[in-house]
Design a protein around this motif. Structure first.
Motif, PDB file in Angstrom:
ATOM      1  N   GLY A   1       0.807  -1.215   0.000  1.00 13.54           N
ATOM      2  CA  GLY A   1       0.000   0.000   0.000  1.00 13.54           C
ATOM      3  C   GLY A   1       0.835   1.257   0.000  1.00 13.54           C
ATOM      4  O   GLY A   1       0.549   2.212  -0.739  1.00 13.54           O
ATOM      5  N   LEU A   2       1.887   1.275   0.827  1.00  8.37           N
ATOM      6  CA  LEU A   2       2.772   2.437   0.872  1.00  8.37           C
ATOM      7  C   LEU A   2       3.504   2.613  -0.450  1.00  8.37           C
ATOM      8  O   LEU A   2       3.574   3.715  -1.005  1.00  8.37           O
ATOM      9  N   GLY A   3       4.057   1.507  -0.961  1.00  2.00           N
ATOM     10  CA  GLY A   3       4.754   1.581  -2.241  1.00  2.00           C
ATOM     11  C   GLY A   3       3.838   2.010  -3.363  1.00  2.00           C
ATOM     12  O   GLY A   3       4.240   2.754  -4.267  1.00  2.00           O
ATOM     13  N   ASN A   4       2.577   1.573  -3.305  1.00  2.00           N
ATOM     14  CA  ASN A   4       1.599   1.960  -4.308  1.00  2.00           C
ATOM     15  C   ASN A   4       1.418   3.478  -4.335  1.00  2.00           C
ATOM     16  O   ASN A   4       1.453   4.101  -5.401  1.00  2.00           O
ATOM     17  N   ALA A   5       1.217   4.088  -3.160  1.00  4.15           N
ATOM     18  CA  ALA A   5       0.991   5.537  -3.102  1.00  4.15           C
ATOM     19  C   ALA A   5       2.235   6.311  -3.528  1.00  4.15           C
ATOM     20  O   ALA A   5       2.148   7.270  -4.310  1.00  4.15           O
ATOM     21  N   LEU A   6       3.411   5.907  -3.030  1.00  5.34           N
ATOM     22  CA  LEU A   6       4.640   6.613  -3.390  1.00  5.34           C
ATOM     23  C   LEU A   6       4.953   6.451  -4.875  1.00  5.34           C
ATOM     24  O   LEU A   6       5.300   7.420  -5.571  1.00  5.34           O
TER      25      LEU A   6
ATOM     26  N   GLU B   1       7.505  -6.934  -1.651  1.00  6.92           N
ATOM     27  CA  GLU B   1       6.279  -6.144  -1.579  1.00  6.92           C
ATOM     28  C   GLU B   1       6.500  -4.688  -1.977  1.00  6.92           C
ATOM     29  O   GLU B   1       5.711  -4.107  -2.724  1.00  6.92           O
ATOM     30  N   MET B   2       7.559  -4.068  -1.443  1.00  8.02           N
ATOM     31  CA  MET B   2       7.798  -2.655  -1.732  1.00  8.02           C
ATOM     32  C   MET B   2       8.079  -2.439  -3.214  1.00  8.02           C
ATOM     33  O   MET B   2       7.589  -1.470  -3.812  1.00  8.02           O
ATOM     34  N   THR B   3       8.868  -3.339  -3.804  1.00 15.46           N
ATOM     35  CA  THR B   3       9.175  -3.215  -5.233  1.00 15.46           C
ATOM     36  C   THR B   3       7.920  -3.364  -6.068  1.00 15.46           C
ATOM     37  O   THR B   3       7.688  -2.598  -7.016  1.00 15.46           O
ATOM     38  N   ILE B   4       7.073  -4.344  -5.715  1.00 15.81           N
ATOM     39  CA  ILE B   4       5.810  -4.523  -6.437  1.00 15.81           C
ATOM     40  C   ILE B   4       4.944  -3.279  -6.294  1.00 15.81           C
ATOM     41  O   ILE B   4       4.350  -2.790  -7.259  1.00 15.81           O
ATOM     42  N   GLY B   5       4.876  -2.738  -5.066  1.00 16.82           N
ATOM     43  CA  GLY B   5       4.059  -1.554  -4.838  1.00 16.82           C
ATOM     44  C   GLY B   5       4.549  -0.337  -5.595  1.00 16.82           C
ATOM     45  O   GLY B   5       3.758   0.417  -6.170  1.00 16.82           O
ATOM     46  N   LEU B   6       5.873  -0.136  -5.621  1.00 12.89           N
ATOM     47  CA  LEU B   6       6.451   1.047  -6.259  1.00 12.89           C
ATOM     48  C   LEU B   6       6.373   0.999  -7.781  1.00 12.89           C
ATOM     49  O   LEU B   6       6.379   2.063  -8.424  1.00 12.89           O
ATOM     50  N   THR B   7       6.317  -0.187  -8.352  1.00 12.15           N
ATOM     51  CA  THR B   7       6.376  -0.292  -9.809  1.00 12.15           C
ATOM     52  C   THR B   7       5.077  -0.832 -10.400  1.00 12.15           C
ATOM     53  O   THR B   7       4.265  -0.075 -10.930  1.00 12.15           O
TER      54      THR B   7
END
Length: 315
Positions: free
Chosen positions: A67-72, A204-210
């Motif tokens: 969720g965080l990576g998605n927003a950023l 997770e963070m990589t998936i969210g950010l990209t």
């Protein structure tokens, strides 16, 4: 089968974007409200719905870093990918009030978020603070819209000149139908993209950010490109800026209130790119009060560089 789902989802995004732009422009004209304010609020809230649904769902299921990576990641793509692509369609005019009012709000919200992320935890208190800021901004936009109710910008004329007057319910149907198509298209496109990314073993963070960020940003991308093609610069630019403010203050505020996020996998380069993308648009907005095609290429090149950094750092 997965390829057909992705193609069909993208088609829904394009159709939905067309309806959302037409409906929002007609709504602005009927209410006597500037299209810029409609782009910053109604359209931005609508196209930010996928980010909200994904981030809240991720937090509720214990995947807060997605969720965080998605927003950023969405904020980075909104400024670099979306404004860059829209400027390639047609150079975008930028109203002076955008620099005076919304851009400082976006810079302030981004700096506040970076400060809150310093301890590697986005707590419920942090979420409440962000959400309070979002409520204040939205109220300020509504008050400003009421104050300028009878000063709708002239840029709405090209969109409406060639069309017959429609009833209010038809304009509402365009708006709601376009938004529904955007959300359905984004949902299925996002689902297929996440499956593909997980098969490649990203965290997770990589998936969210990209992958997730790009998937949930497709409504903004489709809407801004259609708006640029239809000479609705206020909607195209306002959509991107408004969506970024909403992502930081509203989406992350609600997400953190539901479930505090212990941050893992977020790089300094990600934060630097987030802040750098916000600061980069300031000189671009000032040069001739427009984003040219060459400047659009600069934004796209910056986004390609960021994606390359993610690809080279991924396991």
């Amino acid at each position: 089968m997965l390829t057909l789902v992705l193609i069909g989802s993208f088609a829904l995004l394009i159709v939905g974007a067309e309806g959302l732009v037409r409906g929002s422009a007609a709504l602005a004209h009927r209410l006597g409200v500037q299209p810029l304010l409609i782009g910053l609020t109604v359209v931005a809230l609508g196209t930010s719905s996928p980010e909200l649904m994904v981030s809240v769902g991720a937090a509720a299921s214990g995947n807060g870093n997605i969720g965080l990576g998605n927003a950023l990641g969405s904020n980075i793509s909104n400024l670099l990918l979306i404004l860059g692509a829209a400027a390639l369609v047609r150079p975008l005019k930028v109203r002076p009030e955008m620099l005076r009012r919304e851009v400082p709000v976006l810079i302030g919200a981004t700096l506040l978020l970076i400060t809150l992320l310093y301890d590697r935890v986005l707590s419920r208190f942090d979420g409440g603070l962000l959400l309070l800021g979002g409520a204040v901004w939205l109220v300020a936009e509504v008050v400003n819209a009421r104050r300028m109710q009878h000063t709708a910008g002239p840029s709405i004329a090209p969109l409406l000149a060639a069309e017959q007057p429609r009833k209010a319910w038809m304009e509402g149907l365009w708006l709601i139908g376009g938004l529904a198509a955007l959300l359905v298209g984004a949902r299925y496109l996002l689902g297929g993209s996440v499956v593909m990314a997980e098969r490649l073993g990203f965290n997770e963070m990589t998936i969210g950010l990209t992958v997730v960020a790009i998937g949930t940003s497709l409504p903004e991308l489709a809407t801004s490109m259609v708006a640029a093609r239809r000479q609705q610069d206020d909607v195209a630019v306002g959509n991107a800026i408004g969506a970024n403010i909403i992502n930081v203050l509203v989406v992350l505020g609600i997400t953190a209130l539901i479930q505090p996020i212990e941050i893992q996998g977020l790089r300094f380069f990600d934060i630097a790119t987030l802040l750098g993308s916000v600061l980069l648009i300031v000189p671009l907005f000032r040069t001739g009060a427009r984003i040219t095609r060459f400047e659009g290429l600069i934004l796209l090149a910056a986004y390609a560089t960021y994606l390359f950094s993610m690809a080279t750092s991924a396991p």
